[in-house]
Design a protein around this motif. Structure first.
Motif, PDB file in Angstrom:
ATOM      1  N   ASN A  50      17.379 -31.074 -45.382  1.00  0.00           N
ATOM      2  CA  ASN A  50      16.607 -31.541 -44.240  1.00  0.00           C
ATOM      3  C   ASN A  50      17.397 -32.461 -43.314  1.00  0.00           C
ATOM      4  OD1 ASN A  50      14.320 -31.409 -42.776  1.00  0.00           O
ATOM      5  ND2 ASN A  50      13.012 -32.486 -44.231  1.00  0.00           N
TER       6      ASN A  50
ATOM      7  N   PHE B 216      15.541 -20.906 -55.151  1.00  0.00           N
ATOM      8  CA  PHE B 216      14.623 -21.783 -54.437  1.00  0.00           C
ATOM      9  C   PHE B 216      15.379 -22.612 -53.386  1.00  0.00           C
ATOM     10  CE2 PHE B 216      12.504 -25.888 -53.919  1.00  0.00           C
ATOM     11  CZ  PHE B 216      11.235 -25.467 -53.559  1.00  0.00           C
ATOM     12  N   THR B 217      16.514 -23.120 -53.816  1.00  0.00           N
ATOM     13  CA  THR B 217      17.319 -23.931 -52.903  1.00  0.00           C
ATOM     14  C   THR B 217      17.673 -23.152 -51.645  1.00  0.00           C
ATOM     15  OG1 THR B 217      18.287 -25.178 -54.718  1.00  0.00           O
ATOM     16  CG2 THR B 217      19.502 -25.151 -52.646  1.00  0.00           C
TER      17      THR B 217
ATOM     18  N   ASP C 166      16.366 -20.319 -50.517  1.00  0.00           N
ATOM     19  CA  ASP C 166      15.195 -19.914 -49.753  1.00  0.00           C
ATOM     20  C   ASP C 166      14.661 -21.059 -48.912  1.00  0.00           C
ATOM     21  OD1 ASP C 166      15.317 -17.431 -50.737  1.00  0.00           O
ATOM     22  OD2 ASP C 166      13.692 -17.658 -52.224  1.00  0.00           O
ATOM     23  N   ARG C 167      14.681 -22.208 -49.501  1.00  0.00           N
ATOM     24  CA  ARG C 167      14.154 -23.386 -48.811  1.00  0.00           C
ATOM     25  C   ARG C 167      14.914 -23.604 -47.493  1.00  0.00           C
ATOM     26  NH1 ARG C 167      14.754 -29.214 -49.984  1.00  0.00           N
ATOM     27  NH2 ARG C 167      12.777 -30.167 -49.357  1.00  0.00           N
TER      28      ARG C 167
ATOM     29  N   ALA D 284       9.752 -22.721 -44.686  1.00  0.00           N
ATOM     30  CA  ALA D 284       9.727 -22.866 -46.145  1.00  0.00           C
ATOM     31  C   ALA D 284       9.462 -24.305 -46.590  1.00  0.00           C
ATOM     32  CB  ALA D 284      11.045 -22.384 -46.746  1.00  0.00           C
ATOM     33  N   MET D 285       9.690 -25.238 -45.694  1.00  0.00           N
ATOM     34  CA  MET D 285       9.508 -26.632 -46.092  1.00  0.00           C
ATOM     35  C   MET D 285       8.172 -27.135 -45.571  1.00  0.00           C
ATOM     36  SD  MET D 285      13.304 -28.234 -45.977  1.00  0.00           S
ATOM     37  CE  MET D 285      12.827 -29.077 -44.564  1.00  0.00           C
TER      38      MET D 285
ATOM     39  N   SER E 293      14.047 -25.544 -42.289  1.00  0.00           N
ATOM     40  CA  SER E 293      15.183 -26.414 -42.520  1.00  0.00           C
ATOM     41  C   SER E 293      16.112 -26.420 -41.309  1.00  0.00           C
ATOM     42  CB  SER E 293      15.975 -25.943 -43.739  1.00  0.00           C
ATOM     43  OG  SER E 293      17.207 -26.621 -43.769  1.00  0.00           O
TER      44      SER E 293
ATOM     45  N   LYS F 135      13.536 -26.822 -58.385  1.00  0.00           N
ATOM     46  CA  LYS F 135      12.310 -26.266 -57.832  1.00  0.00           C
ATOM     47  C   LYS F 135      11.105 -27.100 -58.268  1.00  0.00           C
ATOM     48  CE  LYS F 135       9.613 -22.062 -57.577  1.00  0.00           C
ATOM     49  NZ  LYS F 135       9.151 -20.914 -58.352  1.00  0.00           N
TER      50      LYS F 135
ATOM     51  N   VAL G 265      10.935 -30.421 -56.461  1.00  0.00           N
ATOM     52  CA  VAL G 265      10.509 -30.322 -55.062  1.00  0.00           C
ATOM     53  C   VAL G 265       9.004 -30.075 -55.005  1.00  0.00           C
ATOM     54  CG1 VAL G 265      10.700 -29.002 -52.928  1.00  0.00           C
ATOM     55  CG2 VAL G 265      12.742 -29.504 -54.273  1.00  0.00           C
ATOM     56  N   GLU G 266       8.551 -29.196 -55.870  1.00  0.00           N
ATOM     57  CA  GLU G 266       7.125 -28.909 -55.842  1.00  0.00           C
ATOM     58  C   GLU G 266       6.316 -30.133 -56.246  1.00  0.00           C
ATOM     59  OE1 GLU G 266       7.070 -25.355 -58.139  1.00  0.00           O
ATOM     60  OE2 GLU G 266       7.415 -24.091 -56.371  1.00  0.00           O
TER      61      GLU G 266
ATOM     62  N   THR H 257       8.141 -32.386 -49.695  1.00  0.00           N
ATOM     63  CA  THR H 257       9.234 -32.641 -48.744  1.00  0.00           C
ATOM     64  C   THR H 257       9.384 -34.134 -48.486  1.00  0.00           C
ATOM     65  OG1 THR H 257       8.593 -30.568 -47.729  1.00  0.00           O
ATOM     66  CG2 THR H 257      10.163 -31.919 -46.529  1.00  0.00           C
TER      67      THR H 257
END
Ligand code: ATP
Ligand code: ATP
Ligand code: MG
Ligand code: MG
Ligand code: NI
Lengths: 335, 335, 339, 487, 302
Positions: D18, D83-84, D86-87, D93-94, D99, D142, D145-146, D150
């Motif tokens: 981010n 996940f990283t 894709d994010r 995704a965020m 991003s 993952k 983060v979940e 964010t």
């Protein structure tokens, strides 16, 4: 009664804040420089990706709408997300503002406690070498910029004598959990005199540097008004009462002489607050000033807008405190 | 009051006080002799600038710099005040000799409560106060209240905490008198205690001074330029003109039969109801500036009866038992 | 009010009221906090005839200066009317008022504060001629200034000096010259001699008297010095707390005062001619605050004779002699207080 | 033991996905590891991956290392890696936001999990520099983060890096301590194992002089961006020393190729001959820069070593100028940011000496950038002293933006269809040798055309305490403290 | 009795029949310190005007071989460059001499513009009161509470560089300081009797504000303004840094001080000497203007 006056202050705050918001918004908006472009920097980016970024930052809307949103949100205390920190601006500012206010207040305090005795002394020893030196010294404080003194002090106390730290707000071992966010107070509340001294040793140089121009001005004001007051009848009458010299100087003369000093100090707090960017940079002080300047350069609109509003509020509140002080010194002024 | 030949409480001889200025030395007091006997009320009249205040400021040792006492002796209760050290003088002021200032509106410190202003003189001189801190405070407070009551301030307990601006002019004058009398001095110098006041209030204040004088048996010097006031309240009067005493004597005699042309002119220029329709006869011209005065009668230029022989130094001459005047005619008449 | 003089009064004041609104700030104004009005003048009426001097006495703060300034509209009156030579001054617009100012002038109490320290005498005195465009010619201006300066007993050599170079008496002369140069009909003298020395005071009183005679001036003469008032006035008005309590010919008021306040005032004046202690009608206390004046007769708080009625009802103004009016409940017959 | 770094800037955020700032990454990179990384010679080597292969022009496969733990003790899985990525690459995704690093992985279209230890990255088009770009992305957990969202990621760290976050005092310092369960780091960069020191502190000291003072006072062990004029002082100090590494930022002066004056290549060449690069490098940069004759750094892939150098030759410059029709010289303005004012002035005075009378105009960075980086819109200035960073050391992200017609960084307004073609071709060429040749060719073209005055690539200069060992600066301006020790 | 009234005047006034201006000048001449200061100010002005004749070197001549050369008394210094050289090897002394042009001009111009605006606004607020006062006071609050740098950047963006714009940009915020001072003084002065006298004579509000009140409130304004001048000269440097200030290579004291910031550890002289120049100038102006004020204030004549 202060309630009424307080309400009135709050009332006055409204046009000031509105004015400040409009100016800062327009200024940021009309200044060339594209936040997205700056953010991407020296990188390749596709048109589509740029659009996504722009949309995420809320920059795809027309100016008027952005302003309306800004005002509406600001009224509810929501200043949006910082472009760079990706967190609510208000959080980012809240982390930094206490440091700035603490520094400004300590600088103010230092300026007052040095300027007032020096001013009194210069007035008492009018036209002596001391007086002249004080005058030159005070102009020195105004003529040479903050970084000059700052780095000088740094070299002397931190590098050569190694008795004060170079930068930062507090040492790594002196961390205390925040209560007021003013470290000088928090350390005491936690009963950690060692941490307090640590925080004190960190703040002393930046506060001195920041307060220096103000010290200079306040000293001159104090000197002038002290000379004025010493001529007043009530000082002569105090002499006629057979009071001690000390009491006459500090209780009778100084209390009255401080009135203009306080009002000048109130005006100057504005430049103190807004002028501490350089000092914060030199001493690595984690304050708002530095953050705001950086944010201007990268066109971090939400942060700049909110920060300017906070400055304005702080300034008005500090002035309110000055008013209170004023009434303490001058009973003729009723709140 | 009898004219008994008691030793004078205050005896001033050959007093000269000068102020060096850019244009020359102002001889504000130029050879003044006077005495005040115990219990007596001496009236001092004269035009503005004739040296009334400076004379008694010299007595108090309160001549403002750059002024200084050039010559003369000031004996108070047997001690020569010109020889006393600064701390000794401080001890004396407010305790043995008290003074009220010309202008009650400016002589009280606007920033301190009247309670504090009364109390501090008691603290400074501590006449028979108990030793303990607390007891002492209480005693001082009681005494302050007593003094305020004495000068006729209603409900003094509640008014101790008030600031001077919360009092009317007459009350402020009374508070100043209370301060002056707090240590029960032997001599009260009241410098124009009523000029800033209305007639009805003036009458109250003068009455008050007279009452207290009677009660405490102290001596009073009443400085004024209102001959009416003197006529009503003083045993003896001393008329000053341009830094010199021009006439002294028992009040009734001086007023009914003035010997110096200035005193005569003064009496003539007071407007009276009985004189409606007639011209008053003012003394023409102005008081001379007190710099580089020629060695001649100071009243020369304004004197309607001046002679060539007046152009010489004129000394005080006896004009009857206990009366003196500084005019060459006086001598002539006596002869 | 009977018309005794052939002409109408030059100045006529009807029910003049002046309140100073000291409510500060926005919130104050919005909430309309009560009790902060200074009631400096309360329903004051009088007339000044042409060529007459009306003396005005009263304690400090009773509203004398306010009255003087309100008559000239230096302070805007809250209510009431001032008529000058038949014109309603209170209703005048800017331009008319300026024209009117040529005919009404004021001499101030403090000769030190009333002259701009950075102006020469010629500038100070000539200012009004310039302001009113009465002369464009510098020579003429100077000549007129010089003439008036000599009139008040100063010399033309003084023209280029600054106020601080003069003594108080001389300064007051400058102030008088400034008022006179427009050739006014009416001058408010607001304590013109209070700040002066005894001997100088006499000079100025004499000067004002002479000028009045020569130029046919009309004065409203304010002073708290009763001897001075007694000497200069034809008629006298006595003020107390924003009201005129007694008014009439000077002999009547000063020799046979009817209002207890006037009586105490007179007895408080120290008399040179009768040395030695005297007895006074002693008043208790101070002038009440105009912020919050007492009900009923305003003098009742200090009046030695006050009765219940005084505490509740405001007295009416009665005529007790030829042009002599008094506002006091007690003055129904010829009550005279012992002195 | 503890290492303190006096660092110019604070991190904006601690969320690796981010931010857009190099300094932020430098700090984060000590707590997070990437799939790939670079060694001391800037070679891309596996980090969290064990190895990688290019399956097809648009598919890369990565074998992941086993036994890697996050700071919270959980194991890193292929799931986390996917996940990283894709994010970063998936729009929105965020939590609805995208991003800001998406563009750094431009053509990535998706990530597949092949098995527990293998993932595949699919590209929309051939993109040979994917490996060069992957060291810029760090792997997150993952589950974490979940859990924190964010918002939480901005201030909390759960990485696989050698250090754990202890405290972030915003604006003041970031304190980290050794992660005891660290897997050891890239095997190609010995030593492998836990970090050497117990604690690491990044202390924010923005002012150059103060940073130097802190080093001299022994308050910090490493300072970045040591100003050239302080080098002598730091060297002379018994307890401190200076370390340098070739940088990745090329400095050059954009000439407005659309302007009447600089349209003429002779004028451009005259200007190049007028500049004594060596003098400026020696005197102002204290010798810490490598002169360049094309846009690329000598360390970059595709750098052409045989480019002719326009030597310092004022006479030739004058002659060329006269030839171009300016025997009496011309008046031009040189735009620059405040930070480079002195160098710009030095250059300006050299140009002035040959008749290109230069007035240096200082402007604010973002404004100058909107003035010059017009993406093909007409330009107004004459010259612009500027620079372009090339962290990947691949020509792709410096050559294209600055030289392709109407591209983002083409502040010269240079337009050469031939060059555009070569650059486009090189962008998708998978054969590294061919790519290199293409870029060599491109360098030769711009060296001849001279749309810019190519100046130098300054070295990154660090001041270090002599008690420090095992650390050396890195060309990508990372400060990797894994191997650093203090005595 | 003509001699009588004259007797009452101070001796010094009796012979003072020459023009008031000469008299004032004479008065000024008696204040020795002020004269020294005035001469110093003059020296600075002359220095600025005749800079090309005085400066030992070309102020813009760069010579990288002299980069950061120390002043003459230090090792490595030489007489040709008595105060040393800056980061581009330019002679600091010469640059100070040339810099006087810009700095004195900007300092004076900004202070003049700001003081004029502040005077008028302060007079209006203090004398007219009411909504004028409210409006002006709020504006002052807004500007005082607004961090300057942000303001400067905004202005820079809107106006672009140029000497005139620098002056405007600086004066924009500077005027609030004299405005506040003037307002306070005016509030007090409007109640003074000579103001009332002017009103009684029928003077307009403009006349009263400008001709009666203004001359009497100037002295605190002068004191404040001269001190602020130092601020302005320094502030110009921060504008230079943003590109709004004086453009290189033109020397200005403010930008010299700020350029020296980078080298302050190694070459203190680069920013210290121009800083001292500012100090001396401001000190001299301060003392001289106080002397002038005293001399031209009729009340101080005794
Ligand atoms: N500090 C001073 N410097 C110069 N002259 C002074 C000073 N103080 C007093 N004088 C002069 O001394 C003379 C006498 O002053 P003093 O105050 O004694 O007069 P006074 O009789 O008390 O007058 P007043 O009735 O106005 O109080 C005056 O001419 C005055 O100008
Ligand atoms: N501008 C003002 N604002 C508020 N109150 C005022 C103002 N001017 C006068 N006052 C009040 O009005 C009352 C009458 O004042 P005024 O000056 O008319 O009295 P005065 O009789 O002239 O007194 P003095 O004898 O002291 O001159 C006083 O209480 C005073 O405090
Ligand atoms: Mg006196
Ligand atoms: Mg009055
Ligand atoms: Ni009596």
């Amino acid at each position: 009664m202060p309630i009424g006056k307080f309400l009135e202050r709050l009332f006055q705050l409204v046009p000031v804040l509105l004015g400040v918001s409009v100016i800062v918004f327009l200024m940021m908006a009309l200044t060339p420089g594209d936040p997205v472009d700056i953010m991407i920097g020296d990188q390749q980016i596709s048109e589509a990706e740029e659009q996504i970024l722009r949309r995420d930052l809320g920059l795809d809307q027309p100016l008027i709408q952005r302003f309306a949103t800004f005002l509406g949100n600001a009224a509810t205390g929501n200043f949006g997300l910082s472009f760079y920190h990706r967190r609510p601006v208000i959080d980012v500012i809240a982390e930094r503002l206490p440091a700035t206010i603490e520094l400004s207040l300590v600088a103010l305090l230092l300026a007052l406690v040095t300027a007032i005795p020096l001013g009194v002394l210069a007035a008492v020893k009018k036209n002596t070498i001391f007086d002249r030196l004080a005058t030159v010294g005070s102009l020195l404080g105004v003529s040479l910029p903050g970084f000059w003194f700052g780095i000088l002090l740094l070299m002397l106390f931190a590098v050569h004598l190694q008795i004060l730290p170079v930068s930062g707000r507090i040492g790594f071992t002196s961390e205390v959990s925040p209560i007021t966010h003013f470290l000088l107070i928090d350390t005491l509340l936690h009963g950690r005199p060692d941490a307090f001294l640590d925080a004190l040793s960190h703040i002393i140089l930046p506060a001195l540097t920041l307060g220096l121009p103000m010290t200079a001005i306040l000293m001159r004001v104090t000197r002038t008004s002290m000379l004025e007051v010493m001529r007043q009848d009530y000082v002569t009458f105090a002499e006629a009462k057979g009071l001690s010299r000390k009491r006459i100087l500090f209780r009778h003369a100084l209390k009255n002489a401080l009135i203009p000093t306080v009002s000048v100090a109130a005006i100057e707090t504005g430049s103190l607050l807004g002028g501490n960017m350089i000092v914060e940079t030199v001493f690595g002080w984690p304050g708002l000033g530095r953050l705001v300047v950086e944010s201007i350069f990268v066109r971090n609109y939400p942060l700049v807008q909110a920060a300017v509003l906070f400055y304005a509020v702080t300034y008005v509140l500090l002035n309110f405190v000055a008013d209170l002080l004023y009434t303490l010194l001058n009973p003729r002024v009723k709140l | 009051m009898s004219q008994a030949n008691l030793t004078p409480l205050l005896e001033v001889q050959g007093l000269r006080t000068a102020f060096p200025t850019r244009n020359g030395t102002v001889r504000a007091v130029d050879g003044v002799d006077l005495e005040v006997r115990p219990g007596e009320c001496l009236g001092v009249v004269g035009e503005s600038g004739s040296g009334k205040s400076v004379t008694f400021a010299s007595v108090m040792g309160l001549v403002r710099s750059p002024g200084f006492i050039e010559a003369g002796s000031i004996r108070f209760a047997g001690r020569d005040l010109t020889r006393l050290s600064v701390p000794e003088m401080r001890q004396l002021r407010g305790r043995d000799i008290a003074m009220t200032m010309q202008d009650a509106l400016t002589a009280l410190n606007p920033a301190l409560t009247v309670g504090e202003q009364i109390a501090e003189v008691l603290h400074a001189h501590a006449p028979d106060l108990p030793a303990g801190r607390f007891a002492r405070r209480r005693a001082v407070r009681d005494r302050s209240i007593e003094m305020m009551r004495l000068v006729g301030i209603p409900s003094p307990e509640s008014r101790l905490g008030n600031y001077p601006h919360e009092f009317s002019g007459g009350m402020r004058q009374r508070i100043m008198i209370a301060i002056a009398l707090a240590c029960r001095p032997k001599l009260l110098i009241a410098d124009e205690p009523t000029t800033a006041l209305d007639v009805t209030i003036q009458a109250q204040v003068l009455e008050l001074i007279a009452d207290i004088r009677r009660e405490l048996g102290m001596s009073v010097v009443l400085i004024t330029h209102d001959l009416g006031v003197v006529a009503e309240h003083c045993d003896r009067v001393m008329v000053m003109y341009a830094g010199q005493v021009v006439e002294t004597g028992p009040t009734v005699q001086v007023i009914t039969d003035p010997r110096h042309p200035y005193t005569q002119g003064l009496l003539r220029s007071i407007p009276r109801l009985s004189m409606r329709g007639q011209r008053i006869q003012p003394i023409e011209g102005q008081v001379p500036e007190l710099i580089d005065l020629p060695p001649q009668c100071r009243f020369y230029s304004r004197c309607p009866q001046r002679l060539d022989t007046c152009r010489q130094v004129v000394a005080m001459r006896a004009a009857g038992p206990a009366r003196q005047a500084r005019c060459i005619r006086v001598g002539e008449e006596m002869q | 009010m009977s018309r005794q003089s052939p002409a109408d009064p030059l100045v006529r004041v009807d029910s003049l009221v002046k309140h100073y609104d000291t409510r500060r700030g926005l919130v104050g104004r919005l909430t309309g906090r009560p009790g902060v009005l200074v009631q400096a003048l309360n329903d004051v009426s009088f007339t000044v005839r042409r060529g007459e001097t009306l003396g005005l006495i009263g304690e400090s703060g009773c509203g004398k200066s306010t009255l003087g300034r309100a008559v000239l509209r230096l302070h805007e009156p809250t209510a009431g009317r001032v008529t000058f030579d038949g014109t309603d001054v209170t209703g005048l617009g800017h331009a008319d008022l300026k024209a009117m100012r040529q005919r009404m002038q004021i001499v101030f109490q403090d000769p030190y504060a009333s002259l701009n320290p950075r102006r020469t005498v010629a500038e100070i005195v000539g200012l009004s001629l310039k302001l009113h465009g009465l002369t464009r010619d510098r020579r003429e201006l100077r000549d007129r200034v010089a003439a008036i300066i000599e009139n008040v007993g100063l010399k033309t050599t003084h023209l280029d000096r600054y106020p601080h170079q003069f003594s108080g008496g001389q300064r007051q002369r400058i102030g008088i010259a400034r008022a006179l140069i427009l050739n006014p009909d009416f001058i408010v003298c607001d304590e013109p001699v209070s700040a002066l020395d005894v001997s100088i005071q006499a000079q100025i009183i004499q000067l004002l008297a002479d000028l009045k005679r020569e130029m046919g001036l009309t004065y409203l003469f304010i002073s708290h010095d009763i001897s001075v008032i007694g000497y200069v006035s034809d008629r006298v008005a006595v003020m107390y707390l924003g009201e005129i309590v007694e008014m009439g010919p000077v002999e009547a008021v000063l020799e046979r005062p009817r209002h207890p306040y006037t009586q105490s005032l007179l007895s408080a004046v120290p008399q040179v001619d009768k040395p030695g202690p005297r007895t006074h009608v002693r008043l208790k206390g101070d002038l009440p605050s105009p912020l919050n004046p007492p009900p009923g007769c305003k003098f009742h708080t200090r009046c030695p004779l006050a009765t219940d009625v005084c505490r509740t009802a405001a007295p009416e103004t009665r005529t007790v002699g030829d042009g002599h009016t008094v506002s006091c409940h007690l003055v129904t017959d010829d009550v005279r207080l012992a002195s | 033991s503890e290492i303190r770094v006096g660092f110019t800037l604070d991190a904006d955020t601690l969320d690796p996905a981010n931010h857009r700032k190099r300094e932020t990454e430098t700090i984060i990179r000590n707590m997070y590891d990437g799939i790939l990384t670079r060694d001391g010679d800037m070679k891309v080597v596996p980090e969290l991956a064990e190895s990688w292969t290019q399956v097809s022009p648009t598919v890369y496969e990565f074998k992941l290392r086993k036994g890697v733990k996050f700071h919270d003790g959980s194991d890193m899985t292929a799931e986390d890696v996917k996940f990283t990525l894709d994010r970063i690459t998936v729009e929105g995704a965020m939590e609805g936001q995208t991003s800001p690093r998406k563009s750094l992985l431009g053509p990535v279209t998706g990530v597949e999990i092949v098995d527990a230890d293998t993932i595949r990255i699919n590209l929309g088009e051939p993109w040979p520099i994917l490996p060069a770009m992957l060291p810029f992305q760090e792997v997150v957990s993952k589950a974490f983060v979940e859990k924190v969202g964010t918002d939480g990621m901005a201030t909390q760290v759960n990485g696989t890096g050698p250090f754990k976050l202890v405290d972030w005092r915003k604006g003041d310092s970031i304190i980290m301590e050794r992660f005891e369960d660290y897997y050891g780091g890239a095997t190609d960069i010995p030593p492998v194992g836990k970090a050497c020191v117990d604690r690491v502190i990044f202390k924010v000291i923005p002012e150059n002089a103060s940073r130097v003072a802190a080093l001299l006072a022994g308050d910090v062990d490493i300072v970045n961006e040591l100003p050239a004029h302080s080098i002598a002082q730091v060297k002379n100090n018994a307890a401190t020393d200076v370390m340098t590494v070739n940088g990745t930022r090329s400095f050059f002066i954009a000439l407005n190729n659309e302007s009447e004056i600089f349209e003429d290549v002779r004028v451009r060449r005259a200007a190049m001959h007028a500049i004594d690069k060596k003098l400026i490098i020696d005197k102002i940069l204290a010798g810490n820069a490598a002169p360049i004759s094309g846009i690329l750094s000598p360390d970059a892939f595709g750098h052409n070593k045989d480019l002719p150098d326009y030597g310092y030759d004022p006479d030739k410059a004058k002659a060329l100028l006269a030839e171009a029709g300016y025997p009496n010289g011309v008046d031009v303005e040189l735009d620059t940011e405040g930070a480079f004012k002195d160098i710009a002035e030095a250059v300006g005075s050299l140009l002035t000496k040959v008749g290109i009378r230069t007035k240096v105009v200082v402007g604010e960075g973002s404004q100058l950038s909107s003035k010059w980086r017009t993406k093909g819109e007409p330009k107004t200035g004459d010259m612009f002293f500027t620079s372009w960073g090339n962290g990947s050391l691949d020509p792709f992200d410096i050559f294209v933006p600055t030289h392709r017609t109407a591209d983002r960084g083409n502040s010269a307004g240079y337009a050469n269809p031939e060059l555009d073609r070569i650059l486009d071709e090189a962008g998708v060429e998978l054969d590294q040798a061919k790519r290199e040749a293409l870029y060599n060719q491109a360098e030769a073209i711009v060296n001849a055309d001279l749309p810019y005055l190519y100046l130098w690539v300054p070295q990154d200069v660090y001041g270090v305490s002599k008690r420090l060992s095992g650390w050396k600066p890195s060309a990508d301006s990372r400060i990797n403290l894994h191997d650093a020790c203090v005595n | 009795m003509s001699a009588v009234t004259d007797d009452a005047l101070p001796a010094a006034e009796r012979n003072g029949q020459d023009s008031p201006f000469l008299r004032n000048l004479h008065n000024f001449a008696r204040n020795r310190l002020a004269v020294v200061a005035a001469v110093l100010v003059l020296v600075f002005v002359v220095m600025a005007v005749f800079a090309p004749l005085i400066a030992p070197q070309d102020p813009n001549e760069t010579d990288l071989f002299r980069r950061l050369q120390p002043p003459v008394w230090m090792e490595g210094g030489e007489w040709a460059y008595p105060l040393g050289c800056d980061g581009l090897g330019r002679d600091i002394l010469s640059r100070i001499i040339y810099g006087a042009r810009i700095s004195i001009f900007i300092g004076t111009a900004v202070i003049l513009v700001a003081t004029s605006i502040g005077l008028i606004a302060g007079l209006a607020a203090g004398y007219l009161r009411g909504w004028v006062d409210i409006a002006i006071s709020r504006l002052v609050d807004i500007l005082l509470g607004f961090p300057y740098l942000i303001f400067a950047i905004g202005l820079m963006a809107m106006m672009g560089p140029g000497l005139q714009n620098i002056i405007l940009a600086l004066a924009y915020k500077e005027w609030v300081i004299p405005c506040r001072v003037v307002r306070g003084e005016t509030l007090a002065a409007r109640e003074v009797e000579y103001v009332e006298a002017a009103r009684a004579l029928g003077a307009s509000r403009g006349h009263i504000m400008l001709r009666e009140i203004m001359p009497n409130i100037l002295s605190p304004v002068i004191v404040v303004s001269t001190i602020r001048m130092a601020h302005v000269i320094i502030l110009e440097a921060s504008l230079s840094f943003l590109g709004l200030g004086v453009q290189p290579p033109t020397a200005s004291w403010g930008s010299m001080v700020s350029d020296g910031r980078a080298f302050i550890l190694e070459a203190w002289w680069v920013s210290t000497f121009p800083g001292l120049a500012i100090l001396v100038l401001v000190l001299a102006i301060n003392v001289a203007s106080q002397g002038l004020r005293d001399a031209f204030d009729p009340r101080f004549h005794e």
